[in-house]
Design a protein around this motif. Structure first.
Motif, short mmCIF file in Angstrom:
data_model
loop_
_atom_site.label_atom_id
_atom_site.label_comp_id
_atom_site.label_asym_id
_atom_site.label_seq_id
_atom_site.Cartn_x
_atom_site.Cartn_y
_atom_site.Cartn_z
N CYS A 1 -32.51 -49.43 -57.43
CA CYS A 1 -31.33 -49.57 -57.35
C CYS A 1 -30.68 -50.41 -58.64
CB CYS A 1 -30.98 -50.41 -56.10
SG CYS A 1 -29.55 -51.13 -56.07
N CYS A 31 -30.08 -54.47 -57.16
CA CYS A 31 -31.32 -55.32 -56.93
C CYS A 31 -32.79 -55.03 -57.23
CB CYS A 31 -31.16 -55.55 -55.30
SG CYS A 31 -31.63 -54.18 -54.48
N CYS A 76 -27.36 -48.70 -51.08
CA CYS A 76 -28.59 -49.31 -50.94
C CYS A 76 -28.77 -49.85 -49.97
CB CYS A 76 -28.50 -50.15 -52.30
SG CYS A 76 -30.28 -51.19 -52.35
N HIS A 126 -31.18 -52.20 -49.43
CA HIS A 126 -31.42 -53.43 -49.67
C HIS A 126 -30.17 -54.44 -49.94
CE1 HIS A 126 -35.55 -52.19 -49.53
NE2 HIS A 126 -35.21 -51.31 -50.19
N CYS A 127 -29.20 -54.11 -50.84
CA CYS A 127 -28.35 -54.96 -50.98
C CYS A 127 -26.60 -54.33 -50.72
CB CYS A 127 -28.37 -55.41 -52.71
SG CYS A 127 -28.11 -53.72 -53.68
ZN LIG Z 1 -29.83 -52.43 -53.88
#
Ligand SMILES: [Zn+2]
Ligand SMILES: [Zn+2]
Length: 146
Positions: A116, A119, A130, A132-133
């Protein structure tokens, strides 16, 4: 194609009384028109990109390459085999933990998991956000796909 249809029609006309032939023809027409209508309605309900993302999403859920359906063999799934149908019955050794390294489909060369840009975690390359972020990536619809 049209010529074959006409030939088939003529042959059928010979063997079936024209009364039935008419019904068969009407029935076939109804099926064709119905199919076109469904296609048309789908086109309105799901614009192309959305439809594509939907396809991608389903493929990722089954651990199949969204482009060519080759199994995404990573982590504990490395030595397993599955298809669209058998994936739900698959026994994955270990915890089946998620993707931790970038991955390219060996069959068609499409990048499926990438770093990504927001992040630096590994994210689904063909999905808009994404995991995660939440950073949004624009999904490009390549013209070669219909
Ligand atoms: Zn991310
Ligand atoms: Zn592929």
């Amino acid at each position: 194609m049209l010529v074959t249809l006409i030939k088939v029609g003529l042959v059928m006309h010979e063997y079936f009384p024209s009364k039935y032939f008419k019904y068969i023809l009407i029935g076939a027409l109804l099926v064709v028109v119905g199919k076109m209508l469904i296609h048309f309605i789908r086109g309105i309900a799901f614009p192309k990109t959305e439809w594509l993302i939907n396809q991608y999403r389903e493929a990722y859920e089954r651990f199949l390459c969204p482009i060519c359906e080759y199994p995404i063999r990573t982590g504990p799934r490395k030595y397993l085999f599955w298809t669209r149908r058998s994936v739900t019955k698959l026994k994955v050794p270990g915890d089946g933990s998620s993707q931790e390294e970038s991955y390219t489909c060996p069959a068609c060369g499409t990048g499926l998991f990438d770093k990504c840009s927001g992040c630096q975690s590994i994210r689904h390359a063909l999905l808009p956000h994404c995991a995660h972020c939440g950073k949004k990536n624009e999904i490009e619809v390549s013209p070669s796909q219909s």
